[in-house]
Design an enzyme around this catalytic site. Structure first.
Site, PDB file in Angstrom:
ATOM      1  N   ASP A   1      92.963  -7.174  -6.946  1.00 13.62           N
ATOM      2  CA  ASP A   1      93.172  -5.754  -6.726  1.00 13.62           C
ATOM      3  C   ASP A   1      92.531  -5.006  -7.900  1.00 13.62           C
ATOM      4  OD1 ASP A   1      93.876  -3.337  -5.634  1.00 13.62           O
ATOM      5  OD2 ASP A   1      95.921  -3.925  -5.146  1.00 13.62           O
TER       6      ASP A   1
HETATM    7  C1  BGC Z   1      95.065  -0.848  -3.881  1.00 12.88           C
HETATM    8  C2  BGC Z   1      94.423  -1.716  -2.836  1.00 12.88           C
HETATM    9  C3  BGC Z   1      93.078  -1.181  -2.474  1.00 12.88           C
HETATM   10  C4  BGC Z   1      92.239  -1.096  -3.738  1.00 12.88           C
HETATM   11  C5  BGC Z   1      90.831  -0.630  -3.501  1.00 12.88           C
HETATM   12  C6  BGC Z   1      94.138  -0.581  -5.049  1.00 12.88           C
HETATM   13  O1  BGC Z   1      94.645   0.362  -5.910  1.00 12.88           O
HETATM   14  O2  BGC Z   1      96.235  -1.477  -4.322  1.00 12.88           O
HETATM   15  O3  BGC Z   1      95.247  -1.803  -1.714  1.00 12.88           O
HETATM   16  O4  BGC Z   1      92.486  -1.971  -1.500  1.00 12.88           O
HETATM   17  O5  BGC Z   1      92.853  -0.203  -4.624  1.00 12.88           O
HETATM   18  O6  BGC Z   1      90.772   0.688  -3.177  1.00 12.88           O
END
Ligand code: BGC
Length: 742
Positions: free
Chosen positions: A289
């Site tokens: 993430d």
């Molecule tokens: C979120 C994810 C997301 C990623 C990319 C993160 O802050 O937890 O779910 O896919 O950002 O945008």
């Protein structure tokens, strides 16, 4: 010495895994291709494939990353992927640099959060799960994939498979609610919708199983918070939706932000390697993430970015999202023997194989070339979005005020009545508020503009000057008030944890004032999470949960309040009586001192002193304008072999005056087991349409493998023994049937 040992074990395990997995022909071909390519790559180029960056102009979905020269990185082969670019030309331009100006011309993979629709925004995922319509959910992902592919994006960070029973956590809006069985059906359908039958087609995109794992169980509903639970609980209640998404063939996964039983997920080899790959059979690649690799420094399990990268690589995490520790330290780590080059090869080949399977090596520009005018906002897809929004809405209470009579004059009040952006909810992909059919617009079209008197009345959390007076003036001229209140889109999704889950005071004041003047009030509740609705239920004549219903929300609301369609959504997340009960879910364990029946008020029972144990609205609950009667439950197989199939039938009759749809739900209880079991568990469901007066016999078949659970030794299998079973329209159904597995 210890580190080196761990690194070498890491390699050995990884290599064992790649040989042990059963690869399909398509996967094998992709790996063969990747292996050939890897032979030509320098170490830095291989590590480059493991790095994902964002650009200065991309959408922001996390804290500021380190700024770098995007084009130089691409030319040098120091990046394999970008996320969140919202311009097709920009993606095509960067792809051209990758293909034409980098040494080996390896195409980039572009990812973005297409969570509940791309241009056409469907209801938020929690809402859609309340349709219990698996085909519709799959189709929504299909539509999203077709639109997404036309933007130039290859890969969505969806489905979110995180089970959660904690509405303080804002991200419940992105999931499928509290139940593992339903969640598993939905996550698999979503993957099928995105990836279709042919990942290499120019209208399918790669799915991503996230957030691995148990991100929805953060302590006290606070985002990014610690997750700690028994492995038994994890396997029983949280693992199934991830597992089914993997089994459906998702080609990527995302590690979660949280630590999991003491180890941050992004450096957690048990999660990312042993469980995900060796046990679940995942063969794609794992992206972290956002900044989650580097955040292991903040977690306090890595001294610095270099150690974080080392841990993540050895845990079998393929791609570092944004921060850049992989490309910064990867070579050093290999030179120092902390990560083996074999491990890097393995991580890299898994990334290259997905690019290959998407067809990017054959034609790096095939996404984003479609005629967007033709692909986006197709009429049939908008119509579908309207239908799925209506199916997602849940009628929570109704004293007969709904459906509205023809010719009625409506005062439409509240901050969500004409809120094109808010109704789209969180994570709107390429959605556009300008295309929203608001509730106001939908009602004006259905009932005639002259019959709708609009007043905003209040902002979300603050009164507006003269707002209540304006609302009362509107109400005076009307027969009925539709009050569209709830939470804004900024109060849904990531980083929106709340400790109060009531409708904000300013909006409650509106309800109070309108009620006081004696008008009938229908609350249209817009939200992305379960809420404490005691006040609204007590005061309003009806409450229709409209959620953040997406582009077509207003048309769907008009369909339901007019009675053109009959509400049919059923809750997939319990609506608590009050926040103090949270987390509250229907599939609780029983305890040694259950509170039940006449023993209600006795001491020494598992209960609250002044509050019910039960939520205000249970999992599975939902009303309609007609009534369904469930009777004559028959267990057709009172005795079943350990590897058999349980068969149960039930009669359902529409005993009301309108045609309607309902969700028949089958629950079981395992009476005696080796480990404690929930009071009841969903093990089957069917959405049915019945005309007024129509009756049908439904038959359910439950393979006994569905009754497997986690034992003391953590093995997962079905036992012999007695079970109760019941079928009805919510999770409070009586379990009157019995069967025995022999
Ligand atoms: C979120 C994810 C997301 C990623 C990319 C993160 O802050 O937890 O779910 O896919 O950002 O945008």
């Amino acid at each position: 010495m210890k580190r080196l040992f761990l690194a070498l074990v890491g390699v050995a395990v990884m290599m064992a895994c790649s040989t042990a997995s059963q690869l399909s022909d398509e996967e094998q071909k992709a790996y063969d291709f990747a292996d050939e390519l890897i032979k030509k790559m320098t170490l830095r180029e291989k590590i480059g494939q493991l790095q994902q960056f964002t650009t200065r102009t991309a959408a922001i979905t996390g804290p500021d990353g380190v700024k770098r020269d995007t084009e130089e990185c691409i030319r040098n082969g120091e990046v394999g992927s970008f996320l969140s670019i919202r311009k097709t030309e920009e993606m095509l331009r960067l792809q051209k640099i990758a293909v034409e100006e980098s040494r080996l011309g390896i195409p980039l993979i572009f990812g973005y959060d297409i969570i509940h629709g791309c241009r056409i925004t469907f209801p938020e995922n929690l809402a859609m799960s309340c349709s219990w319509d698996i085909d519709a959910i799959e189709h929504s992902a299909r539509v999203a994939a077709i639109e997404t592919a036309a933007t130039g994006i290859h890969w969505t960070f969806s489905p979110m498979c995180d089970i959660s029973a904690d509405p303080r956590w804002g991200r419940v809006s992105e999931g499928a609610g509290e139940d593992p069985y339903l969640g598993a059906a939905i996550s698999a359908a979503t993957v099928r919708g995105y990836q279709g039958n042919d990942l290499a087609a120019d209208n399918t995109i790669a799915a991503c199983v996230k957030h691995f794992a148990a991100y929805g169980a953060g302590q006290a509903g606070r985002d990014y918070h610690t997750v700690d639970m028994s492995e038994l609980m994890f396997r029983d209640r949280f693992l199934p939706p991830y597992r089914s998404a993997v089994e459906a063939g998702a080609v990527t996964a995302m590690s979660s932000f949280n630590d999991f039983m003491g180890v941050p997920a992004s450096g957690n080899k048990w999660l990312l390697h042993t469980l995900l790959r060796e046990e679940l059979g995942f063969t794609g690649f794992v992206v972290s993430d956002y900044n989650a690799v580097h955040e292991m420094v903040k977690h306090g399990t890595a001294a610095d970015g270099k150690e974080a990268a080392c841990q993540a690589m050895n845990a079998h995490l393929n791609m570092d999202m944004v921060y850049g520790d992989y490309i910064k330290y990867g070579e050093e780590l290999v030179k120092e023997g902390k990560v083996s080059e074999k491990s890097i090869n393995q991580l890299c080949r898994e990334v290259l194989a997905v690019k290959y399977r998407l067809g990017l090596f054959e034609d790096p520009f095939k996404y984003g070339r479609q005629n967007q005018e033709e692909v986006m906002y197709r009429a049939e897809n908008l119509q579908f979005a309207r239908e799925v929004a209506a199916k997602s809405m849940v009628l929570l209470s109704n004293n007969g005020v709904l459906p509205l009579k023809e010719g009625v004059k409506i005062a439409l009040v509240g901050p969500l009545a004409d809120a094109p952006r808010d109704q789209l909810g969180a994570w709107i992909g390429w959605g556009e508020a300008g295309r929203s059919v608001t509730i106001r617009k939908g009602l004006e079209e259905r009932f005639g503009a002259k019959n709708i008197i609009y007043a905003k009345g209040s902002d979300f959390r603050a009164p507006i000057k003269g707002g209540i007076e304006e609302a009362l003036r509107a109400a005076r001229k009307a027969d009925v008030v539709l009050l569209a209140i709830g939470l804004s889109y900024k109060e849904s999704g990531e980083a929106t944890s709340l400790t109060e889950i009531t409708v904000p005071e300013a909006q409650q004041a509106l309800l109070d004032a309108l009620k006081k003047m004696g008008k009938r009030v229908v609350v249209l509740l817009g939200t992305g999470r379960a809420m404490d609705l005691r006040n609204e239920i007590e005061k309003a004549d009806a409450v229709l949960l409209t959620w953040h219903g997406g582009t077509m929300e207003g048309a769907a609301v008009a369909d339901l309040v007019s009675g053109d369609k009959n509400p049919s959504g059923h809750l997939t997340m319990s609506f608590p009586y009050c926040v103090g009960q949270v987390p509250v879910h229907y599939n609780n364990k029983i305890t040694g001192r259950p509170r039940k029946g006449p023993e209600h008020d006795k001491k020494y029972l598992s209960r609250y002193m002044y509050t019910p144990n039960e939520p205000l609205f249970a999992f599975g609950y939902g009303l309609s304008y007609t009534e369904f009667d469930y009777s004559d439950l028959q267990v057709l197989t009172p005795e079943v072999a350990l590897d058999g199939v349980v068969k149960v039938s039930v009669k359902v009759k529409n005993v009301g005056k309108r045609d309607g749809e309902d969700v028949a739900q089958l629950y079981v209880r395992d009476l005696v087991a080796e480990t404690t079991r929930p009071m009841r568990e969903l093990k089957g469901f069917e959405r049915i349409a019945l005309k007024a007066g129509e009756e049908r016999v439904l038959e359910f078949e439950i393979p006994t493998s569905e009754l497997a659970y986690c034992h003391q030794d953590l093995s997962f299998h079905t036992d012999k023994g007695e079970f109760l079973v019941g079928v009805g329209a919510d999770s409070n159904v009586e379990l009157t049937g019995k069967f025995t597995i022999k």
